[in-house]
Design a protein around this motif. Sequence first.
Motif, PDB file in Angstrom:
ATOM      1  N   ARG A  35       0.974  -1.053   0.045  1.00  0.00           N
ATOM      2  CA  ARG A  35       0.007   0.012  -0.022  1.00  0.00           C
ATOM      3  C   ARG A  35       0.923   1.099   0.303  1.00  0.00           C
ATOM      4  O   ARG A  35       0.690   2.232  -0.616  1.00  0.00           O
ATOM      5  N   SER A  36       1.937   1.119   0.768  1.00  0.00           N
ATOM      6  CA  SER A  36       2.892   2.286   0.921  1.00  0.00           C
ATOM      7  C   SER A  36       3.512   2.585  -0.512  1.00  0.00           C
ATOM      8  O   SER A  36       3.781   3.546  -1.022  1.00  0.00           O
ATOM      9  N   TYR A  37       3.937   1.511  -1.121  1.00  0.00           N
ATOM     10  CA  TYR A  37       4.830   1.525  -2.169  1.00  0.00           C
ATOM     11  C   TYR A  37       3.662   2.163  -3.485  1.00  0.00           C
ATOM     12  O   TYR A  37       4.082   2.951  -4.159  1.00  0.00           O
ATOM     13  N   ALA A  38       2.449   1.748  -3.382  1.00  0.00           N
ATOM     14  CA  ALA A  38       1.491   2.202  -4.346  1.00  0.00           C
ATOM     15  C   ALA A  38       1.255   3.899  -4.181  1.00  0.00           C
ATOM     16  O   ALA A  38       1.097   4.662  -5.228  1.00  0.00           O
ATOM     17  N   ARG A  39       1.167   4.223  -3.001  1.00  0.00           N
ATOM     18  CA  ARG A  39       1.267   5.328  -2.811  1.00  0.00           C
ATOM     19  C   ARG A  39       2.412   6.277  -3.124  1.00  0.00           C
ATOM     20  O   ARG A  39       2.207   7.676  -3.722  1.00  0.00           O
ATOM     21  N   MET A  40       3.554   5.846  -2.989  1.00  0.00           N
ATOM     22  CA  MET A  40       4.752   6.530  -3.478  1.00  0.00           C
ATOM     23  C   MET A  40       4.760   6.575  -4.773  1.00  0.00           C
ATOM     24  O   MET A  40       5.028   7.707  -5.392  1.00  0.00           O
ATOM     25  N   LEU A  41       4.506   5.554  -5.604  1.00  0.00           N
ATOM     26  CA  LEU A  41       4.545   5.680  -6.941  1.00  0.00           C
ATOM     27  C   LEU A  41       3.436   6.398  -7.632  1.00  0.00           C
ATOM     28  O   LEU A  41       3.825   7.181  -8.643  1.00  0.00           O
ATOM     29  N   HIS A  42       2.329   6.671  -6.871  1.00  0.00           N
ATOM     30  CA  HIS A  42       1.139   7.406  -7.187  1.00  0.00           C
ATOM     31  C   HIS A  42       1.666   8.959  -7.101  1.00  0.00           C
ATOM     32  O   HIS A  42       1.371   9.870  -8.128  1.00  0.00           O
ATOM     33  N   GLU A  43       2.371   9.408  -6.339  1.00  0.00           N
ATOM     34  CA  GLU A  43       3.173  10.666  -6.001  1.00  0.00           C
ATOM     35  C   GLU A  43       3.906  11.128  -7.098  1.00  0.00           C
ATOM     36  O   GLU A  43       4.023  12.129  -7.607  1.00  0.00           O
ATOM     37  N   ASP A  84       7.828  -6.046  -6.681  1.00  0.00           N
ATOM     38  CA  ASP A  84       6.819  -6.356  -5.435  1.00  0.00           C
ATOM     39  C   ASP A  84       5.488  -5.584  -5.878  1.00  0.00           C
ATOM     40  O   ASP A  84       4.527  -6.203  -5.773  1.00  0.00           O
ATOM     41  N   LEU A  85       5.522  -4.497  -6.367  1.00  0.00           N
ATOM     42  CA  LEU A  85       4.450  -3.745  -6.482  1.00  0.00           C
ATOM     43  C   LEU A  85       3.678  -4.222  -7.770  1.00  0.00           C
ATOM     44  O   LEU A  85       2.476  -4.305  -7.770  1.00  0.00           O
ATOM     45  N   THR A 132      -4.114   7.298 -16.430  1.00  0.00           N
ATOM     46  CA  THR A 132      -4.544   5.974 -15.820  1.00  0.00           C
ATOM     47  C   THR A 132      -3.652   5.196 -14.932  1.00  0.00           C
ATOM     48  O   THR A 132      -4.212   4.576 -14.316  1.00  0.00           O
ATOM     49  N   ALA A 133      -2.273   5.333 -14.972  1.00  0.00           N
ATOM     50  CA  ALA A 133      -1.501   4.711 -13.956  1.00  0.00           C
ATOM     51  C   ALA A 133      -1.529   4.969 -12.673  1.00  0.00           C
ATOM     52  O   ALA A 133      -1.746   4.008 -11.537  1.00  0.00           O
ATOM     53  N   ARG A 134      -2.047   6.084 -12.304  1.00  0.00           N
ATOM     54  CA  ARG A 134      -2.413   6.586 -11.015  1.00  0.00           C
ATOM     55  C   ARG A 134      -3.807   6.068 -10.572  1.00  0.00           C
ATOM     56  O   ARG A 134      -3.948   5.676  -9.480  1.00  0.00           O
ATOM     57  N   GLN A 139      -6.588   1.216  -6.060  1.00  0.00           N
ATOM     58  CA  GLN A 139      -7.129  -0.159  -5.305  1.00  0.00           C
ATOM     59  C   GLN A 139      -6.123  -0.732  -4.528  1.00  0.00           C
ATOM     60  O   GLN A 139      -6.684  -0.893  -3.356  1.00  0.00           O
ATOM     61  N   LEU A 140      -4.922  -0.735  -4.991  1.00  0.00           N
ATOM     62  CA  LEU A 140      -3.901  -1.366  -4.005  1.00  0.00           C
ATOM     63  C   LEU A 140      -3.410  -0.361  -3.014  1.00  0.00           C
ATOM     64  O   LEU A 140      -3.590  -0.719  -1.647  1.00  0.00           O
ATOM     65  N   GLY A 141      -3.484   0.839  -3.228  1.00  0.00           N
ATOM     66  CA  GLY A 141      -3.107   1.882  -2.367  1.00  0.00           C
ATOM     67  C   GLY A 141      -4.155   2.358  -1.288  1.00  0.00           C
ATOM     68  O   GLY A 141      -3.797   2.965  -0.217  1.00  0.00           O
ATOM     69  N   ARG A 142      -5.208   1.976  -1.766  1.00  0.00           N
ATOM     70  CA  ARG A 142      -6.650   2.556  -0.914  1.00  0.00           C
ATOM     71  C   ARG A 142      -6.700   3.775  -0.559  1.00  0.00           C
ATOM     72  O   ARG A 142      -6.710   4.317   0.352  1.00  0.00           O
TER      73      ARG A 142
END
Length: 195
Positions: A35-43, A84-85, A132-134, A139-142
């Motif tokens: 979840r934290s990886y998804a949020r970092m990549l989103h940013e 992993d992500l 689109t990637a964001r 879903q994974l990052g909630r």
Amino acid sequence: MGTVVALLGGAIGGALITQFVTLGRNWFETRVKRRSYARMLHEDFLRQQSTVARAYYRSTESRPGWWHDEEFLDPIAKEDIYGDLLGALEQRRYEAVASALGWMAYLRAACGAKQAPPARAELVKAYRRLGTARYALTQLGRFEYREHLHEQMAEGAPRDDELDYTAEAAKQTLRTLKEGSESAERPTAVKASPL
């Protein structure tokens, strides 16, 4: 004999409970980490959308341009977490995120090599791939998708609706994304005109 059976049963039961608790803790830690990886990549993708929007507003059809080096910030998410992500994403979400990662790496390398900048239409595609990637990471990052406010990057240029990309548009793109559909394209470069 009964005492031995009771002790043996207690030891086995204790070992099973310990194993169950350990597995549960590992599962929870993995979920939190992803979840934290998804949020970092989103940013990172959000910041890259800002960079692409700046280049878009700075360029014209007859005079395309790149972003300035200092505008492309170092990523928060490091490459060693990508496996992993990406492995935690279902296929369409994986394709969207992998496409955005690949295209931004390509564009950043092309910019660093001082190649001809992409046409404005290619910048729009990159901007939308990032959106689109964001959305694919939500879903994974909630977390909820929030639209990028590209007009803040205009620096006095008139607002352009070409970069409008809503959550619904990202969701629709993700829904229709087919494996390899965007990855086969190459951005078209436009020869920069002299001053």
